[in-house]
Design a protein around this motif. Structure first.
Motif, PDB file in Angstrom:
ATOM      1  N   GLY A 124       0.783  -1.227   0.000  1.00  0.00           N
ATOM      2  CA  GLY A 124       0.000   0.000   0.000  1.00  0.00           C
ATOM      3  C   GLY A 124       0.818   1.282   0.000  1.00  0.00           C
ATOM      4  N   LYS A 125       2.119   1.172  -0.180  1.00  0.00           N
ATOM      5  CA  LYS A 125       3.006   2.336  -0.208  1.00  0.00           C
ATOM      6  C   LYS A 125       3.637   2.464  -1.590  1.00  0.00           C
ATOM      7  CE  LYS A 125       3.005   3.049   4.340  1.00  0.00           C
ATOM      8  NZ  LYS A 125       2.385   4.177   4.946  1.00  0.00           N
ATOM      9  N   ILE A 126       3.892   3.705  -1.991  1.00  0.00           N
ATOM     10  CA  ILE A 126       4.636   3.987  -3.213  1.00  0.00           C
ATOM     11  C   ILE A 126       6.030   4.412  -2.776  1.00  0.00           C
ATOM     12  CG2 ILE A 126       4.845   5.493  -5.223  1.00  0.00           C
ATOM     13  CD1 ILE A 126       1.757   5.727  -5.126  1.00  0.00           C
ATOM     14  N   ILE A 127       7.038   3.729  -3.304  1.00  0.00           N
ATOM     15  CA  ILE A 127       8.421   4.012  -2.929  1.00  0.00           C
ATOM     16  C   ILE A 127       9.179   4.480  -4.165  1.00  0.00           C
ATOM     17  CG2 ILE A 127      10.539   3.054  -1.963  1.00  0.00           C
ATOM     18  CD1 ILE A 127       8.596   0.928  -0.627  1.00  0.00           C
ATOM     19  N   PRO A 128       9.487   5.770  -4.261  1.00  0.00           N
ATOM     20  CA  PRO A 128      10.275   6.269  -5.378  1.00  0.00           C
ATOM     21  C   PRO A 128      11.687   5.680  -5.344  1.00  0.00           C
ATOM     22  CG  PRO A 128       9.100   8.058  -4.319  1.00  0.00           C
ATOM     23  CD  PRO A 128       8.990   6.857  -3.425  1.00  0.00           C
ATOM     24  N   VAL A 129      12.168   5.243  -6.507  1.00  0.00           N
ATOM     25  CA  VAL A 129      13.477   4.603  -6.601  1.00  0.00           C
ATOM     26  C   VAL A 129      14.472   5.486  -7.348  1.00  0.00           C
ATOM     27  CG1 VAL A 129      14.694   2.579  -7.481  1.00  0.00           C
ATOM     28  CG2 VAL A 129      12.406   2.325  -6.527  1.00  0.00           C
ATOM     29  N   ASP A 130      14.021   6.106  -8.425  1.00  0.00           N
ATOM     30  CA  ASP A 130      14.894   6.967  -9.221  1.00  0.00           C
ATOM     31  C   ASP A 130      14.208   8.314  -9.396  1.00  0.00           C
ATOM     32  OD1 ASP A 130      17.053   7.775 -10.765  1.00  0.00           O
ATOM     33  OD2 ASP A 130      16.283   6.857 -12.596  1.00  0.00           O
ATOM     34  N   MET A 131      14.934   9.384  -9.123  1.00  0.00           N
ATOM     35  CA  MET A 131      14.319  10.709  -9.117  1.00  0.00           C
ATOM     36  C   MET A 131      15.328  11.773  -9.531  1.00  0.00           C
ATOM     37  SD  MET A 131      14.208  10.745  -5.004  1.00  0.00           S
ATOM     38  CE  MET A 131      13.953   8.988  -5.044  1.00  0.00           C
ATOM     39  N   LYS A 132      14.804  12.951  -9.805  1.00  0.00           N
ATOM     40  CA  LYS A 132      15.624  14.112 -10.130  1.00  0.00           C
ATOM     41  C   LYS A 132      15.148  15.266  -9.259  1.00  0.00           C
ATOM     42  CE  LYS A 132      16.476  17.359 -13.885  1.00  0.00           C
ATOM     43  NZ  LYS A 132      16.154  17.703 -15.274  1.00  0.00           N
ATOM     44  N   VAL A 133      16.078  16.031  -8.712  1.00  0.00           N
ATOM     45  CA  VAL A 133      15.723  17.215  -7.946  1.00  0.00           C
ATOM     46  C   VAL A 133      15.473  18.357  -8.922  1.00  0.00           C
ATOM     47  CG1 VAL A 133      16.492  18.908  -6.242  1.00  0.00           C
ATOM     48  CG2 VAL A 133      17.040  16.494  -5.929  1.00  0.00           C
ATOM     49  N   ILE A 134      14.255  18.883  -8.914  1.00  0.00           N
ATOM     50  CA  ILE A 134      13.889  20.010  -9.763  1.00  0.00           C
ATOM     51  C   ILE A 134      14.373  21.310  -9.136  1.00  0.00           C
ATOM     52  CG2 ILE A 134      11.945  21.290 -10.756  1.00  0.00           C
ATOM     53  CD1 ILE A 134      12.489  18.466 -11.963  1.00  0.00           C
ATOM     54  N   ASN A 135      14.229  21.389  -7.807  1.00  0.00           N
ATOM     55  CA  ASN A 135      14.600  22.617  -7.110  1.00  0.00           C
ATOM     56  C   ASN A 135      14.737  22.314  -5.629  1.00  0.00           C
ATOM     57  OD1 ASN A 135      15.129  25.310  -6.722  1.00  0.00           O
ATOM     58  ND2 ASN A 135      13.047  26.012  -7.138  1.00  0.00           N
ATOM     59  N   SER A 136      15.626  23.016  -4.964  1.00  0.00           N
ATOM     60  CA  SER A 136      15.643  22.951  -3.506  1.00  0.00           C
ATOM     61  C   SER A 136      14.800  24.128  -3.017  1.00  0.00           C
ATOM     62  CB  SER A 136      17.063  23.036  -2.965  1.00  0.00           C
ATOM     63  OG  SER A 136      17.630  24.282  -3.252  1.00  0.00           O
ATOM     64  N   ILE A 137      14.125  23.927  -1.900  1.00  0.00           N
ATOM     65  CA  ILE A 137      13.250  24.950  -1.354  1.00  0.00           C
ATOM     66  C   ILE A 137      13.803  25.316   0.012  1.00  0.00           C
ATOM     67  CG2 ILE A 137      10.869  25.492  -0.734  1.00  0.00           C
ATOM     68  CD1 ILE A 137      10.064  23.143  -2.630  1.00  0.00           C
ATOM     69  N   PRO A 138      14.458  26.463   0.119  1.00  0.00           N
ATOM     70  CA  PRO A 138      15.203  26.785   1.332  1.00  0.00           C
ATOM     71  C   PRO A 138      14.371  27.003   2.595  1.00  0.00           C
ATOM     72  CG  PRO A 138      15.210  28.632  -0.193  1.00  0.00           C
ATOM     73  CD  PRO A 138      14.550  27.496  -0.887  1.00  0.00           C
ATOM     74  N   GLY A 139      13.093  27.300   2.466  1.00  0.00           N
ATOM     75  CA  GLY A 139      12.277  27.517   3.660  1.00  0.00           C
ATOM     76  C   GLY A 139      10.855  27.058   3.450  1.00  0.00           C
ATOM     77  N   GLU A 140      10.196  26.699   4.546  1.00  0.00           N
ATOM     78  CA  GLU A 140       8.826  26.218   4.449  1.00  0.00           C
ATOM     79  C   GLU A 140       7.887  27.265   3.891  1.00  0.00           C
ATOM     80  OE1 GLU A 140       7.237  24.185   7.825  1.00  0.00           O
ATOM     81  OE2 GLU A 140       9.125  23.157   8.204  1.00  0.00           O
ATOM     82  N   GLY A 141       8.191  28.524   4.094  1.00  0.00           N
ATOM     83  CA  GLY A 141       7.348  29.584   3.560  1.00  0.00           C
ATOM     84  C   GLY A 141       7.283  29.572   2.042  1.00  0.00           C
ATOM     85  N   LEU A 142       8.365  29.144   1.406  1.00  0.00           N
ATOM     86  CA  LEU A 142       8.395  29.075  -0.057  1.00  0.00           C
ATOM     87  C   LEU A 142       7.815  27.777  -0.593  1.00  0.00           C
ATOM     88  CD1 LEU A 142      11.947  30.535  -0.731  1.00  0.00           C
ATOM     89  CD2 LEU A 142       9.756  31.661  -1.045  1.00  0.00           C
ATOM     90  N   LEU A 143       7.582  26.798   0.280  1.00  0.00           N
ATOM     91  CA  LEU A 143       7.106  25.487  -0.149  1.00  0.00           C
ATOM     92  C   LEU A 143       5.796  25.580  -0.914  1.00  0.00           C
ATOM     93  CD1 LEU A 143       7.557  22.427  -0.091  1.00  0.00           C
ATOM     94  CD2 LEU A 143       6.299  22.380   2.053  1.00  0.00           C
ATOM     95  N   VAL A 144       4.827  26.276  -0.376  1.00  0.00           N
ATOM     96  CA  VAL A 144       3.524  26.391  -1.028  1.00  0.00           C
ATOM     97  C   VAL A 144       3.655  27.116  -2.365  1.00  0.00           C
ATOM     98  CG1 VAL A 144       1.213  27.395  -0.857  1.00  0.00           C
ATOM     99  CG2 VAL A 144       2.247  26.284   1.121  1.00  0.00           C
TER     100      VAL A 144
END
Length: 74
Positions: A27-47
């Protein structure tokens, strides 16, 4: 890129991921291969960052593993 590599390159921060390969277990999805699109330096920018990228997954590198619930209840 594997999750361990992401955690090493982007310690203790939010990252926006594009998942290329994933597996499903118990019942879980486990990502195996991925690419970082962007780092988000603070939670305020997350949304703000994720609002413009609905197909990408935000996740924090404080987690040793990456897994998602397959079925999310409303």
């Amino acid at each position: 890129m594997k999750w361990e590599e992401v955690r090493s390159l982007y310690p203790n921060q939010w990252v926006l991921l594009d998942i290329f390969l994933k597996v499903e277990r118990e019942g879980k999805i486990i990502p195996v291969d991925m690419k970082v699109i962007n780092s988000i330096p603070g939670e305020g920018l997350l949304v703000k960052e994720t609002r413009n990228a609905p197909l990408y997954l935000p996740y924090h590198t404080k987690h040793k593993t990456i897994q998602l619930n397959k079925n999310v209840s409303n």
